[in-house]
Structures are given as structure tokens and as C-alpha cells.
Design a protein around this motif. Structure first.
Motif, mmCIF file in Angstrom:
data_model
loop_
_atom_site.group_PDB
_atom_site.id
_atom_site.type_symbol
_atom_site.label_atom_id
_atom_site.label_comp_id
_atom_site.label_asym_id
_atom_site.label_seq_id
_atom_site.Cartn_x
_atom_site.Cartn_y
_atom_site.Cartn_z
ATOM 1 N N GLN A 256 31.709 -20.326 -21.053
ATOM 2 C CA GLN A 256 30.181 -20.690 -20.731
ATOM 3 C C GLN A 256 29.376 -21.328 -21.916
ATOM 4 O OE1 GLN A 256 29.260 -20.613 -17.313
ATOM 5 N NE2 GLN A 256 27.802 -22.112 -18.341
ATOM 6 N N TRP A 257 29.476 -20.735 -22.791
ATOM 7 C CA TRP A 257 28.689 -21.434 -24.168
ATOM 8 C C TRP A 257 29.407 -22.771 -24.024
ATOM 9 C CZ3 TRP A 257 29.703 -23.896 -28.775
ATOM 10 C CH2 TRP A 257 28.354 -23.949 -29.532
ATOM 11 N N LEU A 258 30.628 -22.930 -24.286
ATOM 12 C CA LEU A 258 31.123 -24.382 -24.415
ATOM 13 C C LEU A 258 30.927 -25.129 -23.380
ATOM 14 C CD1 LEU A 258 34.750 -24.313 -25.755
ATOM 15 C CD2 LEU A 258 32.668 -25.397 -26.669
ATOM 16 N N LEU A 259 30.708 -24.746 -22.219
ATOM 17 C CA LEU A 259 30.729 -25.553 -20.759
ATOM 18 C C LEU A 259 29.036 -26.171 -20.938
ATOM 19 C CD1 LEU A 259 32.468 -23.734 -18.101
ATOM 20 C CD2 LEU A 259 32.951 -25.911 -18.655
ATOM 21 N N ASP A 260 28.191 -25.143 -21.566
ATOM 22 C CA ASP A 260 26.730 -25.596 -21.633
ATOM 23 C C ASP A 260 26.651 -26.699 -22.741
ATOM 24 O OD1 ASP A 260 26.109 -23.651 -19.565
ATOM 25 O OD2 ASP A 260 25.364 -22.089 -21.271
ATOM 26 N N LYS A 261 27.571 -26.735 -23.579
ATOM 27 C CA LYS A 261 27.445 -27.688 -24.659
ATOM 28 C C LYS A 261 28.004 -28.991 -24.315
ATOM 29 C CE LYS A 261 26.893 -27.674 -29.506
ATOM 30 N NZ LYS A 261 25.429 -27.582 -30.021
ATOM 31 N N ILE A 262 29.061 -28.713 -23.772
ATOM 32 C CA ILE A 262 30.010 -30.108 -23.332
ATOM 33 C C ILE A 262 29.644 -30.652 -21.988
ATOM 34 C CG2 ILE A 262 32.401 -31.061 -22.999
ATOM 35 C CD1 ILE A 262 33.278 -29.018 -24.934
ATOM 36 N N GLY A 263 29.369 -29.741 -20.908
ATOM 37 C CA GLY A 263 29.283 -30.313 -19.838
ATOM 38 C C GLY A 263 30.377 -29.941 -18.628
ATOM 39 N N GLU A 264 30.285 -30.406 -17.453
ATOM 40 C CA GLU A 264 31.362 -30.155 -16.506
ATOM 41 C C GLU A 264 32.479 -30.671 -16.695
ATOM 42 O OE1 GLU A 264 30.880 -27.603 -14.109
ATOM 43 O OE2 GLU A 264 29.124 -27.098 -15.470
ATOM 44 N N ASN A 265 32.558 -31.718 -17.473
ATOM 45 C CA ASN A 265 33.810 -32.636 -17.695
ATOM 46 C C ASN A 265 34.646 -31.813 -18.879
ATOM 47 O OD1 ASN A 265 33.361 -34.396 -15.714
ATOM 48 N ND2 ASN A 265 32.153 -35.550 -17.092
ATOM 49 N N ALA A 266 34.237 -31.018 -19.290
ATOM 50 C CA ALA A 266 34.949 -30.103 -20.576
ATOM 51 C C ALA A 266 36.575 -29.945 -20.098
ATOM 52 C CB ALA A 266 34.365 -28.801 -20.892
ATOM 53 N N GLN A 267 37.424 -29.990 -21.181
ATOM 54 C CA GLN A 267 38.706 -29.713 -21.004
ATOM 55 C C GLN A 267 39.001 -28.424 -21.918
ATOM 56 O OE1 GLN A 267 41.259 -33.090 -20.410
ATOM 57 N NE2 GLN A 267 39.535 -34.211 -21.013
ATOM 58 N N ILE A 268 39.051 -27.404 -21.632
ATOM 59 C CA ILE A 268 39.118 -26.180 -22.530
ATOM 60 C C ILE A 268 40.377 -25.669 -22.458
ATOM 61 C CG2 ILE A 268 38.115 -23.908 -23.136
ATOM 62 C CD1 ILE A 268 35.526 -24.903 -21.762
ATOM 63 N N LEU A 269 41.079 -25.488 -24.017
ATOM 64 C CA LEU A 269 42.310 -24.455 -24.188
ATOM 65 C C LEU A 269 41.675 -23.289 -24.723
ATOM 66 C CD1 LEU A 269 44.730 -26.887 -25.970
ATOM 67 C CD2 LEU A 269 44.680 -26.256 -23.580
ATOM 68 N N LEU A 270 42.352 -21.931 -24.294
ATOM 69 C CA LEU A 270 42.043 -20.818 -25.039
ATOM 70 C C LEU A 270 43.598 -20.654 -25.955
ATOM 71 C CD1 LEU A 270 41.208 -18.593 -22.217
ATOM 72 C CD2 LEU A 270 39.474 -19.913 -23.725
ATOM 73 N N HIS A 271 43.126 -20.235 -27.246
ATOM 74 C CA HIS A 271 44.274 -20.121 -28.212
ATOM 75 C C HIS A 271 43.811 -18.800 -28.931
ATOM 76 C CE1 HIS A 271 46.950 -22.044 -31.311
ATOM 77 N NE2 HIS A 271 47.046 -20.601 -31.482
ATOM 78 N N GLY A 272 44.949 -18.001 -28.967
ATOM 79 C CA GLY A 272 44.864 -16.602 -29.536
ATOM 80 C C GLY A 272 46.299 -16.385 -30.138
ATOM 81 N N ASP A 273 46.035 -15.610 -31.263
ATOM 82 C CA ASP A 273 47.185 -15.188 -32.198
ATOM 83 C C ASP A 273 46.960 -13.599 -32.135
ATOM 84 O OD1 ASP A 273 46.639 -14.315 -35.144
ATOM 85 O OD2 ASP A 273 45.097 -15.824 -34.436
ATOM 86 N N SER A 274 48.212 -13.024 -32.129
ATOM 87 C CA SER A 274 48.237 -11.543 -32.093
ATOM 88 C C SER A 274 47.408 -10.844 -31.188
ATOM 89 C CB SER A 274 47.965 -11.029 -33.592
ATOM 90 O OG SER A 274 48.300 -9.665 -33.877
#
Length: 192
Positions: free
Chosen positions: A134-152
Motif C-alpha cells: 500500500q505504501w508503494l501504491l500511494d507513492k507510485i499510483g494505480e499504474n504500479a507494477q510490483i514484484l515481491l522478492h524474498g530470500d530465505s
């Protein structure tokens, strides 16, 4: 009891030591520092800022935001057990930032600059991921294309987050889960 001792040692913030985790991994990290150090220095030379959100249960959570090319592509990075995001993602940052991605490197609860007494191994962190999205959506807007990257441990976090109702702007999940190294072959008895 033994279970109580394990719990206190592995799940309480100030008892879970990074040095012990590194030793348990069996990896000689010294051999990689010459490659890691310049990449991390390059990353830290890029425009960035500390950002914070509040978790559903009232913890102040920390992230480091790299604005990159300020386009619509972004990645939220979740680190491993006893680490912190700036440590785990220094090497791969040039891949994302040089390709125009914004990067949000978050410290899991009870790690780095985030509050918390107990390490949840992704159980509560999956809900924290919703707050970071949600923080990123507020920053970028509805056109955001988000990846979630996690290690371990962060890989477990993003996989568990993937089971939640994520916004359509989350386009993919990368879970980098290392395999446990077994030093000697194991013998299995066939089931008859």
C-alpha cells in the motif's frame, strides 16, 4: 524445557545472533566480499531515504526506499533470518535499479531498524507486506507494477503473502529459498 530454550534462542530478537546464523550456513562469505562490497557501495550512492509504516499490531516498521528511474516498476525486498534488507540486497540492487525499478528494502519486524521483540518467520510479516504494498501504491499510483522478492525467511514471507488477497498491481513473487546442504549422502530404506 528444550522447546522453551529453542523458542527464546531462535525467535526473540536479541537472542537470535547473525554471527550464529552465518556460521550455521556453512558458507565462507569472505570469498564473496570483494564482489559484494562495490555493489553495495554503488547502491548506497543512489538516491534513497528511510521510510516507515505502522504494522496492524502497532509496530513501527522500517524500509529504505530507492526511487530508481521513478517509473511504474517496483520491487519490495524481504531479507533473511537475523539479517536486514540493506545487507541482503546490496548485490542484486544494480540489477533492479539499472533496469528502472524502484526498490523498497524492508527490515522485517524484530530486525534492523524495525520494532518488534519476536521473530515471526513470515507469519506476521505477510500482513506487513500488505502495508508495504500500500505504501508503494500511494507513492507510485494505480499504474504500479510490483514484484515481491524474498530470500530465505523473506522468501517464506512473500510466499505466505501470496496466499492473501493482493492488489492486481502485484505482478509476481520471487522466493529465493536456499536448500539445506547435506555433507554426507543419506541412505533411504525403500518402503516395501
Amino acid at each position: 524445557s528444550a522447546a522453551s530454550d529453542v523458542y527464546k534462542r531462535q525467535m526473540m530478537r536479541y537472542n537470535a545472533k547473525r554471527e550464529r546464523t552465518i556460521k550455521m550456513s556453512g558458507v565462507d562469505w569472505e570469498q564473496y566480499y570483494d564482489k559484494i562490497r562495490p555493489r553495495r557501495e554503488w547502491m548506497m550512492g543512489q538516491p534513497h531515504e528511510d521510510v516507515y509504516i505502522q504494522s496492524q499490531d502497532g509496530l513501527k516498521l522500517h524500509g529504505t526506499y530507492f526511487k530508481g528511474a521513478e517509473g511504474t516498476k517496483a520491487v519490495i525486498c524481504f531479507h533473511g533470518y537475523t539479517s536486514e534488507a540493506l545487507a541482503d540486497y546490496g548485490s542484486i540492487s544494480n540489477f533492479y535499479l539499472k533496469r528502472g525499478y524502484r526498490m523498497l528494502l524492508v527490515d522485517a519486524r524484530a530486525h534492523g531498524k524495525s520494532e518488534g521483540k519476536y521473530i515471526g518467520f513470515g507469519c506476521m510479516d505477510r500482513f506487513d507486506a500488505l502495508g508495504w504494498i500500500q505504501w508503494l501504491l500511494d507513492k507510485i499510483g494505480e499504474n504500479a507494477q510490483i514484484l515481491l522478492h524474498g530470500d530465505s525467511m523473506g522468501g517464506a514471507t512473500v510466499l505466505m503473502a501470496g496466499a492473501l488477497a493482493l492488489p492486481p498491481q502485484v505482478k509476481g513473487i520471487i522466493a529465493d529459498l536456499s536448500l539445506i546442504h547435506i555433507s554426507e549422502p543419506t541412505r533411504r530404506t525403500p518402503i516395501s
